[in-house]
Design a protein around this motif. Structure first.
Motif, PDB file in Angstrom:
ATOM      1  N   ARG A   1       0.854  -1.198   0.000  1.00 55.41           N
ATOM      2  CA  ARG A   1       0.000   0.000   0.000  1.00 55.41           C
ATOM      3  C   ARG A   1       0.881   1.236   0.000  1.00 55.41           C
ATOM      4  NH1 ARG A   1      -2.854  -3.454  -0.944  1.00 55.41           N
ATOM      5  NH2 ARG A   1      -4.832  -4.089  -0.036  1.00 55.41           N
TER       6      ARG A   1
ATOM      7  N   THR B   1      -1.057  -9.619  -4.502  1.00 58.49           N
ATOM      8  CA  THR B   1      -1.703  -8.577  -5.311  1.00 58.49           C
ATOM      9  C   THR B   1      -3.138  -8.392  -4.828  1.00 58.49           C
ATOM     10  OG1 THR B   1      -2.481 -10.106  -7.016  1.00 58.49           O
ATOM     11  CG2 THR B   1      -0.289  -9.168  -7.333  1.00 58.49           C
TER      12      THR B   1
ATOM     13  N   CYS C   1      -6.586  -6.301  -6.085  1.00 53.86           N
ATOM     14  CA  CYS C   1      -6.520  -6.016  -7.517  1.00 53.86           C
ATOM     15  C   CYS C   1      -7.703  -6.701  -8.212  1.00 53.86           C
ATOM     16  CB  CYS C   1      -5.209  -6.520  -8.120  1.00 53.86           C
ATOM     17  SG  CYS C   1      -3.786  -5.546  -7.601  1.00 53.86           S
ATOM     18  N   TYR C   2      -8.403  -5.916  -9.026  1.00 49.00           N
ATOM     19  CA  TYR C   2      -9.565  -6.451  -9.745  1.00 49.00           C
ATOM     20  C   TYR C   2      -9.323  -6.554 -11.245  1.00 49.00           C
ATOM     21  CZ  TYR C   2     -12.496  -6.432  -5.606  1.00 49.00           C
ATOM     22  OH  TYR C   2     -13.023  -6.712  -4.373  1.00 49.00           O
ATOM     23  N   THR C   3      -8.157  -6.097 -11.698  1.00 52.94           N
ATOM     24  CA  THR C   3      -7.865  -6.184 -13.126  1.00 52.94           C
ATOM     25  C   THR C   3      -6.475  -6.781 -13.327  1.00 52.94           C
ATOM     26  OG1 THR C   3      -6.815  -4.016 -13.244  1.00 52.94           O
ATOM     27  CG2 THR C   3      -9.189  -4.068 -13.609  1.00 52.94           C
TER      28      THR C   3
ATOM     29  N   GLU D   1      -4.247  -5.623 -15.302  1.00 53.46           N
ATOM     30  CA  GLU D   1      -3.324  -4.482 -15.323  1.00 53.46           C
ATOM     31  C   GLU D   1      -2.856  -4.108 -13.911  1.00 53.46           C
ATOM     32  OE1 GLU D   1      -5.090  -0.829 -16.623  1.00 53.46           O
ATOM     33  OE2 GLU D   1      -3.468  -0.504 -18.067  1.00 53.46           O
ATOM     34  N   ASP D   2      -3.814  -4.000 -12.975  1.00 47.72           N
ATOM     35  CA  ASP D   2      -3.469  -3.658 -11.588  1.00 47.72           C
ATOM     36  C   ASP D   2      -2.586  -4.723 -10.958  1.00 47.72           C
ATOM     37  OD1 ASP D   2      -4.656  -1.255 -11.373  1.00 47.72           O
ATOM     38  OD2 ASP D   2      -6.352  -1.929 -10.142  1.00 47.72           O
ATOM     39  N   ALA D   3      -2.922  -5.975 -11.229  1.00 46.07           N
ATOM     40  CA  ALA D   3      -2.155  -7.073 -10.619  1.00 46.07           C
ATOM     41  C   ALA D   3      -0.726  -7.093 -11.146  1.00 46.07           C
ATOM     42  CB  ALA D   3      -2.849  -8.399 -10.876  1.00 46.07           C
TER      43      ALA D   3
ATOM     44  N   LYS E   1       0.957  -4.549 -12.299  1.00 47.62           N
ATOM     45  CA  LYS E   1       1.645  -3.390 -11.733  1.00 47.62           C
ATOM     46  C   LYS E   1       2.067  -3.670 -10.290  1.00 47.62           C
ATOM     47  CE  LYS E   1       1.064   1.546 -11.246  1.00 47.62           C
ATOM     48  NZ  LYS E   1       0.240   2.706 -11.522  1.00 47.62           N
ATOM     49  N   THR E   2       1.153  -4.255  -9.528  1.00 42.71           N
ATOM     50  CA  THR E   2       1.460  -4.552  -8.123  1.00 42.71           C
ATOM     51  C   THR E   2       2.606  -5.564  -8.019  1.00 42.71           C
ATOM     52  OG1 THR E   2      -0.836  -4.110  -7.559  1.00 42.71           O
ATOM     53  CG2 THR E   2       0.451  -5.295  -5.926  1.00 42.71           C
TER      54      THR E   2
ATOM     55  N   ILE F   1      -6.432 -12.030  -8.396  1.00 39.43           N
ATOM     56  CA  ILE F   1      -7.240 -11.078  -9.160  1.00 39.43           C
ATOM     57  C   ILE F   1      -8.687 -11.358  -8.778  1.00 39.43           C
ATOM     58  CG2 ILE F   1      -7.916 -10.225 -11.434  1.00 39.43           C
ATOM     59  CD1 ILE F   1      -5.218 -11.118 -12.484  1.00 39.43           C
TER      60      ILE F   1
END
Lengths: 256, 66
Positions: free
Chosen positions: A47, A73, A76-78, A80-82, A84-85, A104
């Motif tokens: 975070r 991760t 994360c719901y996408t 892309e977010d996962a 990046k994390t 995800i």
């Protein structure tokens, strides 16, 4: 039967229990619980640094030395977010090769995984050199696909994250254990108490990942020890092999 | 100059490197990851990354999680 080593991403772990670090009432309570669990691997989330409250800086100090840190991760719901994390996690946590618990989520109510996104992200992160541990549904088909994509373990749920409902679908977990044979199957999420952990291990799971069952117990260090023993005894029972179930009694003492 | 630091508008006296910003915030660089305008900065590049007016900086760390 002699046990085989528990290996993730080429590294052997002395405990088949992986623990989370969330939801503890305080850092000292967490540290005691992590120590009592005997676990050699602990999950963490990532975070933003809170620039007003810097107390989380001591979080790292509260992790017992020598435990492998497994960043997740979570939230994360996408894809892309996962991704990046995971790439950020690689910067913060010095594992070589980098480890990631890939999560995800598909829905905030059930926190069930979006397995389509999970397959896509697993493929990409494996290519980038990550040791990928995907949190997945108890679906043998998806589990097999994750194994084929190069996941370092497959981590099906026992029941939804934080629910403590225990193992809801032992049949599917058993199918996954029969299907996924080249990497460990680690049951992740849903375990509520020691008997749940034993049951999972008795089926032949290679390991268990849990957080809430320990953190939300009235005495986390004591529950962590219970889980350690449950994982060990469940594993031993699996290796020993259970007796067959009979519909009628069979006397233990010889008849007259 | 103004930058967006972890989502909050923050005023800094002058342009500086990421390394100096972390030092001023008393953040140990070994335990965080930084993004500069949405791109992850490798740790060895902190001292070569100059923060300018309007830049977006994210500083992330590990916390408890399952």
């Amino acid at each position: 039967m002699k046990d085989k080593p528990f290996i993730i991403g080429g590294k052997e772990y002395a405990s088949r229990l992986i623990v989370g670090s969330g939801k503890y009432p305080s850092l000292p309570v967490m540290k005691d619980a992590l120590t009592s669990s005997g676990s050699r691997m602990v999950t963490v989330a990532l975070r933003r640094v809170d620039l007003k409250d810097r107390s989380p800086q001591s979080f790292y100090e509260a992790i017992p030395k020598g435990m492998t840190i497994l960043p997740n991760t979570a939230a994360c719901y996408t894809v892309e977010d996962a991704l990046k994390t995971a790439r950020i996690a690689r910067e913060i946590v010095a594992n070589d090769p980098p480890l990631i618990k890939l999560e995800i989520l598909g829905d905030p109510k059930t926190l069930l995984p979006d397995t389509i996104g999970l397959l896509e992200a697993t493929k990409i992160l494996v290519k980038e050199g990550f040791v990928v541990l995907p949190y997945t549904n108890d679906d043998p088909i998806i589990a097999k696909k994750l194994e084929d994509l190069g996941a370092a373990a497959v981590m099906p749920l026992a029941s939804p994250i934080g629910s403590g409902m225990g193992l809801l679908n032992p049949y599917n977990i058993q199918l996954i254990l029969e299907t996924v044979t080249s990497v460990p199957v680690i049951v992740d999420a849903g375990v509520g108490t020691a008997s749940d952990a034993s049951l999972v291990m008795e089926l032949g799971a290679d390991g268990i990942l849990m957080n809430t069952a320990i953190a939300e117990s009235k005495n986390p260090a004591q529950m962590a020890q219970a889980m350690k023993l449950a994982v060990e005894s469940g594993r031993l029972a699996y290796l020993a092999g259970r007796m067959p179930k009979r519909r009628i009694a069979s006397p233990s003492s010889p008849p007259q | 100059m103004k930058i967006l630091l972890n989502g909050k508008e923050t005023t800094l006296p002058n342009s500086l490197t990421l390394k100096l910003l972390l030092e001023q915030l008393q953040i140990q660089s070994g335990l965080v990851a930084c993004e500069h305008n949405l791109k992850i900065v490798r740790r060895q590049d902190y001292e070569h990354t100059t923060i300018e007016e309007g830049d977006q900086i994210e500083i992330l760390q590990m916390i408890g999680g399952g």
